[in-house]
Design an enzyme around this catalytic site. Sequence first.
Site, PDB file in Angstrom:
ATOM      1  N   TYR A  11       0.829  -1.220   0.000  1.00 18.36           N
ATOM      2  CA  TYR A  11       0.000   0.000   0.000  1.00 18.36           C
ATOM      3  C   TYR A  11       0.865   1.274   0.000  1.00 18.36           C
ATOM      4  CZ  TYR A  11      -3.221   3.498   2.034  1.00 18.36           C
ATOM      5  OH  TYR A  11      -3.949   4.633   2.310  1.00 18.36           O
ATOM      6  N   LYS A  84       2.056  -6.281   9.374  1.00 13.33           N
ATOM      7  CA  LYS A  84       1.589  -5.061  10.059  1.00 13.33           C
ATOM      8  C   LYS A  84       0.272  -5.191  10.808  1.00 13.33           C
ATOM      9  CE  LYS A  84      -1.034  -3.301   6.160  1.00 13.33           C
ATOM     10  NZ  LYS A  84      -1.544  -2.148   5.467  1.00 13.33           N
ATOM     11  N   SER A 124       6.481   3.542  13.211  1.00 15.42           N
ATOM     12  CA  SER A 124       5.059   3.780  13.437  1.00 15.42           C
ATOM     13  C   SER A 124       4.854   4.594  14.700  1.00 15.42           C
ATOM     14  CB  SER A 124       4.367   2.423  13.589  1.00 15.42           C
ATOM     15  OG  SER A 124       3.064   2.581  14.075  1.00 15.42           O
ATOM     16  N   TYR A 149       3.571  -6.579  17.262  1.00 17.61           N
ATOM     17  CA  TYR A 149       3.841  -5.753  16.073  1.00 17.61           C
ATOM     18  C   TYR A 149       4.572  -4.473  16.477  1.00 17.61           C
ATOM     19  CZ  TYR A 149       3.208  -2.189  12.558  1.00 17.61           C
ATOM     20  OH  TYR A 149       3.443  -1.153  11.682  1.00 17.61           O
ATOM     21  N   LYS A 153       8.598  -2.838  15.755  1.00 19.64           N
ATOM     22  CA  LYS A 153       8.993  -1.499  15.265  1.00 19.64           C
ATOM     23  C   LYS A 153       9.968  -0.854  16.257  1.00 19.64           C
ATOM     24  CE  LYS A 153       6.736  -1.555  11.495  1.00 19.64           C
ATOM     25  NZ  LYS A 153       7.409  -1.593  10.212  1.00 19.64           N
ATOM     26  N   PHE A 178       1.749   8.132  11.189  1.00 16.57           N
ATOM     27  CA  PHE A 178       0.511   8.122  11.963  1.00 16.57           C
ATOM     28  C   PHE A 178      -0.496   7.237  11.207  1.00 16.57           C
ATOM     29  CE2 PHE A 178       1.312  10.356  15.863  1.00 16.57           C
ATOM     30  CZ  PHE A 178       2.661  10.574  15.677  1.00 16.57           C
ATOM     31  N   ASN A 199      -8.245  -1.904   9.963  1.00 12.54           N
ATOM     32  CA  ASN A 199      -8.178  -0.445  10.112  1.00 12.54           C
ATOM     33  C   ASN A 199      -9.494   0.217   9.714  1.00 12.54           C
ATOM     34  OD1 ASN A 199      -5.007  -1.157   9.062  1.00 12.54           O
ATOM     35  ND2 ASN A 199      -5.284  -0.069  10.979  1.00 12.54           N
ATOM     36  N   ARG A 292     -11.845  -1.320  21.920  1.00  8.90           N
ATOM     37  CA  ARG A 292     -10.959  -2.384  21.429  1.00  8.90           C
ATOM     38  C   ARG A 292      -9.721  -2.446  22.332  1.00  8.90           C
ATOM     39  NH1 ARG A 292      -8.879  -1.748  15.264  1.00  8.90           N
ATOM     40  NH2 ARG A 292      -7.709  -0.058  16.233  1.00  8.90           N
ATOM     41  N   ASP A 295      -6.373   0.003  22.484  1.00  9.81           N
ATOM     42  CA  ASP A 295      -6.568   1.327  21.880  1.00  9.81           C
ATOM     43  C   ASP A 295      -6.353   2.432  22.897  1.00  9.81           C
ATOM     44  OD1 ASP A 295      -7.118   0.571  19.309  1.00  9.81           O
ATOM     45  OD2 ASP A 295      -9.276   0.958  19.395  1.00  9.81           O
TER      46      ASP A 295
HETATM   47  P1  NAD Z   1       1.587  -3.640   3.087  1.00 11.26           P
HETATM   48  O1  NAD Z   1       1.351  -4.967   3.709  1.00 11.26           O
HETATM   49  O2  NAD Z   1       0.618  -3.155   2.077  1.00 11.26           O
HETATM   50  O3  NAD Z   1       3.051  -3.579   2.445  1.00 11.26           O
HETATM   51  C1  NAD Z   1       4.119  -4.330   2.934  1.00 11.26           C
HETATM   52  C2  NAD Z   1       4.708  -5.080   1.758  1.00 11.26           C
HETATM   53  O4  NAD Z   1       5.826  -5.848   2.208  1.00 11.26           O
HETATM   54  C3  NAD Z   1       3.723  -6.070   1.127  1.00 11.26           C
HETATM   55  O5  NAD Z   1       3.672  -5.844  -0.255  1.00 11.26           O
HETATM   56  C4  NAD Z   1       4.306  -7.448   1.468  1.00 11.26           C
HETATM   57  O6  NAD Z   1       4.037  -8.405   0.461  1.00 11.26           O
HETATM   58  C5  NAD Z   1       5.787  -7.130   1.607  1.00 11.26           C
HETATM   59  N1  NAD Z   1       6.512  -8.032   2.511  1.00 11.26           N
HETATM   60  C6  NAD Z   1       6.158  -8.421   3.757  1.00 11.26           C
HETATM   61  N2  NAD Z   1       7.100  -9.232   4.270  1.00 11.26           N
HETATM   62  C7  NAD Z   1       8.081  -9.368   3.328  1.00 11.26           C
HETATM   63  C8  NAD Z   1       9.310 -10.058   3.267  1.00 11.26           C
HETATM   64  N3  NAD Z   1       9.714 -10.816   4.284  1.00 11.26           N
HETATM   65  N4  NAD Z   1      10.044  -9.953   2.164  1.00 11.26           N
HETATM   66  C9  NAD Z   1       9.646  -9.199   1.111  1.00 11.26           C
HETATM   67  N5  NAD Z   1       8.482  -8.514   1.103  1.00 11.26           N
HETATM   68  C10 NAD Z   1       7.706  -8.585   2.208  1.00 11.26           C
HETATM   69  O7  NAD Z   1       1.723  -2.579   4.287  1.00 11.26           O
HETATM   70  P2  NAD Z   1       1.798  -1.003   4.227  1.00 11.26           P
HETATM   71  O8  NAD Z   1       0.583  -0.461   4.862  1.00 11.26           O
HETATM   72  O9  NAD Z   1       2.187  -0.525   2.877  1.00 11.26           O
HETATM   73  O10 NAD Z   1       2.977  -0.762   5.263  1.00 11.26           O
HETATM   74  C11 NAD Z   1       4.316  -0.627   4.854  1.00 11.26           C
HETATM   75  C12 NAD Z   1       5.200  -0.485   6.072  1.00 11.26           C
HETATM   76  O11 NAD Z   1       4.766   0.626   6.843  1.00 11.26           O
HETATM   77  C13 NAD Z   1       5.159  -1.689   7.013  1.00 11.26           C
HETATM   78  O12 NAD Z   1       6.461  -1.899   7.526  1.00 11.26           O
HETATM   79  C14 NAD Z   1       4.226  -1.238   8.110  1.00 11.26           C
HETATM   80  O13 NAD Z   1       4.505  -1.884   9.333  1.00 11.26           O
HETATM   81  C15 NAD Z   1       4.545   0.243   8.184  1.00 11.26           C
HETATM   82  N6  NAD Z   1       3.442   1.040   8.732  1.00 11.26           N
HETATM   83  C16 NAD Z   1       2.213   0.948   8.177  1.00 11.26           C
HETATM   84  C17 NAD Z   1       1.160   1.690   8.711  1.00 11.26           C
HETATM   85  C18 NAD Z   1      -0.231   1.569   8.163  1.00 11.26           C
HETATM   86  O14 NAD Z   1      -1.174   1.936   8.863  1.00 11.26           O
HETATM   87  N7  NAD Z   1      -0.436   1.085   6.942  1.00 11.26           N
HETATM   88  C19 NAD Z   1       1.404   2.538   9.792  1.00 11.26           C
HETATM   89  C20 NAD Z   1       2.692   2.614  10.326  1.00 11.26           C
HETATM   90  C21 NAD Z   1       3.718   1.857   9.777  1.00 11.26           C
HETATM   91  C1  WQD Z   2      -8.402   4.041  14.148  1.00 11.91           C
HETATM   92  C2  WQD Z   2      -9.571   4.366  15.072  1.00 11.91           C
HETATM   93  C3  WQD Z   2     -10.247   2.509  16.423  1.00 11.91           C
HETATM   94  C4  WQD Z   2     -11.635   0.024  13.090  1.00 11.91           C
HETATM   95  C5  WQD Z   2      -3.214   0.996  13.732  1.00 11.91           C
HETATM   96  C6  WQD Z   2      -1.997   0.388  14.362  1.00 11.91           C
HETATM   97  C7  WQD Z   2      -0.833   1.326  14.212  1.00 11.91           C
HETATM   98  C8  WQD Z   2      -0.648   1.748  12.754  1.00 11.91           C
HETATM   99  C9  WQD Z   2      -1.908   2.256  12.156  1.00 11.91           C
HETATM  100  C10 WQD Z   2       0.846   0.258  11.693  1.00 11.91           C
HETATM  101  C11 WQD Z   2      -9.410   3.787  16.477  1.00 11.91           C
HETATM  102  C12 WQD Z   2     -11.349   2.903  15.460  1.00 11.91           C
HETATM  103  C13 WQD Z   2     -11.117   1.052  13.856  1.00 11.91           C
HETATM  104  C14 WQD Z   2     -13.015  -0.281  13.184  1.00 11.91           C
HETATM  105  C15 WQD Z   2     -13.250   1.504  14.790  1.00 11.91           C
HETATM  106  N1  WQD Z   2      -0.294   0.642  11.923  1.00 11.91           N
HETATM  107  N2  WQD Z   2     -11.906   1.778  14.695  1.00 11.91           N
HETATM  108  N3  WQD Z   2     -13.783   0.490  14.042  1.00 11.91           N
HETATM  109  O1  WQD Z   2      -5.452   1.550  15.852  1.00 11.91           O
HETATM  110  O2  WQD Z   2      -4.925   3.982  15.336  1.00 11.91           O
HETATM  111  O3  WQD Z   2      -3.508   2.206  14.415  1.00 11.91           O
HETATM  112  O4  WQD Z   2      -2.958   1.297  12.363  1.00 11.91           O
HETATM  113  O5  WQD Z   2       1.858   0.649  12.200  1.00 11.91           O
HETATM  114  O6  WQD Z   2       0.279   0.659  14.709  1.00 11.91           O
HETATM  115  O7  WQD Z   2      -2.259   0.146  15.742  1.00 11.91           O
HETATM  116  O8  WQD Z   2      -5.760   2.494  13.505  1.00 11.91           O
HETATM  117  O9  WQD Z   2      -7.471   2.309  11.743  1.00 11.91           O
HETATM  118  O10 WQD Z   2      -7.230   0.431  13.424  1.00 11.91           O
HETATM  119  O11 WQD Z   2      -8.162   2.616  14.182  1.00 11.91           O
HETATM  120  O12 WQD Z   2     -14.004   2.149  15.560  1.00 11.91           O
HETATM  121  O13 WQD Z   2     -13.537  -1.205  12.563  1.00 11.91           O
HETATM  122  O14 WQD Z   2     -10.748   3.772  14.537  1.00 11.91           O
HETATM  123  O15 WQD Z   2     -10.765   2.114  17.668  1.00 11.91           O
HETATM  124  O16 WQD Z   2      -9.989   4.730  17.365  1.00 11.91           O
HETATM  125  P1  WQD Z   2      -4.955   2.557  14.910  1.00 11.91           P
HETATM  126  P2  WQD Z   2      -7.162   1.877  13.132  1.00 11.91           P
END
Ligand code: NAD
Ligand code: WQD
Length: 338
Positions: A11, A84, A124, A149, A153, A178, A199, A292, A295
């Site tokens: 993503y 993630k 994160s 998770y 990080k 964020f 999410n 949840r 949270d």
């Molecule tokens: P995503 O799952 O869409 O992307 C991660 C990608 O990494 C995927 O395409 C997956 O196939 C690939 N992958 C996983 N393990 C692998 C491995 N061992 N070798 C090669 N490829 C691998 O997730 P995203 O939302 O794009 O997140 C990207 C990064 O950002 C992650 O590290 C995630 O923890 C971090 N992050 C995401 C969020 C969020 O809310 N989406 C928030 C904070 C941090």
């Molecule tokens: C947002 C708000 C929920 C779903 C998570 C990870 C964090 C980061 C981002 C990777 C909260 C509420 C959610 C639903 C709801 N990821 N909610 N109904 O929890 O802030 O963060 O994703 O690093 O590490 O913890 O994001 O989108 O899950 O929730 O009411 O079906 O929406 O309680 O208040 P969060 P989220």
Amino acid sequence: MAVLVTGGAGYIGSHTCVELINAGIDIVIVDNFYNCKKSSIDRIRALVDRDFKYYECDIRDKEGMDKIFKAEKIDSVIHFAGLKAVGESVEKPLEYFDNNVNGTLVLLDVMRANGCKKIVFSSSATVYGMNNISPLTEDMPVGGVTNPYGRTKYMIECILQDLYTSDNSWSICLLRYFNPIGAHKSGTMGEDPNGIPNNLMPFITQVAIGKRDHLNVFGNDYATHDGTGIRDYIHVVDLALGHVKAVQKVEKDEGCFIYNLGTGKGYSVLDVVNAFEKASGVTIPFEIQPRRAGDIAICYSDPAKALRELGWKAERGLEEMCEDSWRWQSQNPNGYPD
Ligand code: NAD
Ligand code: WQD
């Protein structure tokens, strides 16, 4: 010279690849396609005017990664690859530590062996844990995380900081994201979760498209203006542009830098529901559920450091995030094609 983008088909990675190429930066993608479809690569290609290579490889595969470094001229790495899902990490901690922590160790080892010492890492806001009061600043204590998770990080941040202490010729940027939502303006790229979304935004868009009948709102008794949790939602394209700035920073300066990537504004769950309904014209039925586990009430960034040192700030507001999420979901009801 090129930037190696691990997890570049996911993503945030896919949106970042588009913005890197738009900025004139060559890329090479590595992904094991565990959590994405290969067609996301075609969608990236369709949006850019420059070709790039991708490799199907697991970052834990040391030989495979070494071959990529030997075959390509890699100058720096943006490291997205990882698992993630917070809830899944509680069920499968070993898989999370192996994929995220061990995967990063293998990657760093291969980078060092090939003389590549510049890395931007996807951290994160979760590393701030439960005890800091928003707005969160980079100098606040981190580590009070509540799930495996988040711990991966935090551990990777520690590893990268120790690495820099041991060898000051590394350039390391820890980006604390964020809550990324939204999608590319074209409607051809966006978030495509497997199974039931964890999410908020992908859950809302799946209700809007008719895949789920209502949204569960986790708690309405928090100390916020409407009782629901407050988060700092950031448009994925703004986040992607933050990576362009971060990679330029590690190209230029040696050091270990930490930046929040957020907007600095907090919105409640019901604010997001209302904004989405306005942007899409679709009503989102919801039911109030208990809180949840894990949270917190309020989490938003102070993004001033990224503006000061990277010249970056988020430009896109909640309305645009909702419009773009909806365009992606409505044009691709089943996500990326197989
Ligand atoms: P995503 O799952 O869409 O992307 C991660 C990608 O990494 C995927 O395409 C997956 O196939 C690939 N992958 C996983 N393990 C692998 C491995 N061992 N070798 C090669 N490829 C691998 O997730 P995203 O939302 O794009 O997140 C990207 C990064 O950002 C992650 O590290 C995630 O923890 C971090 N992050 C995401 C969020 C969020 O809310 N989406 C928030 C904070 C941090
Ligand atoms: C947002 C708000 C929920 C779903 C998570 C990870 C964090 C980061 C981002 C990777 C909260 C509420 C959610 C639903 C709801 N990821 N909610 N109904 O929890 O802030 O963060 O994703 O690093 O590490 O913890 O994001 O989108 O899950 O929730 O009411 O079906 O929406 O309680 O208040 P969060 P989220």
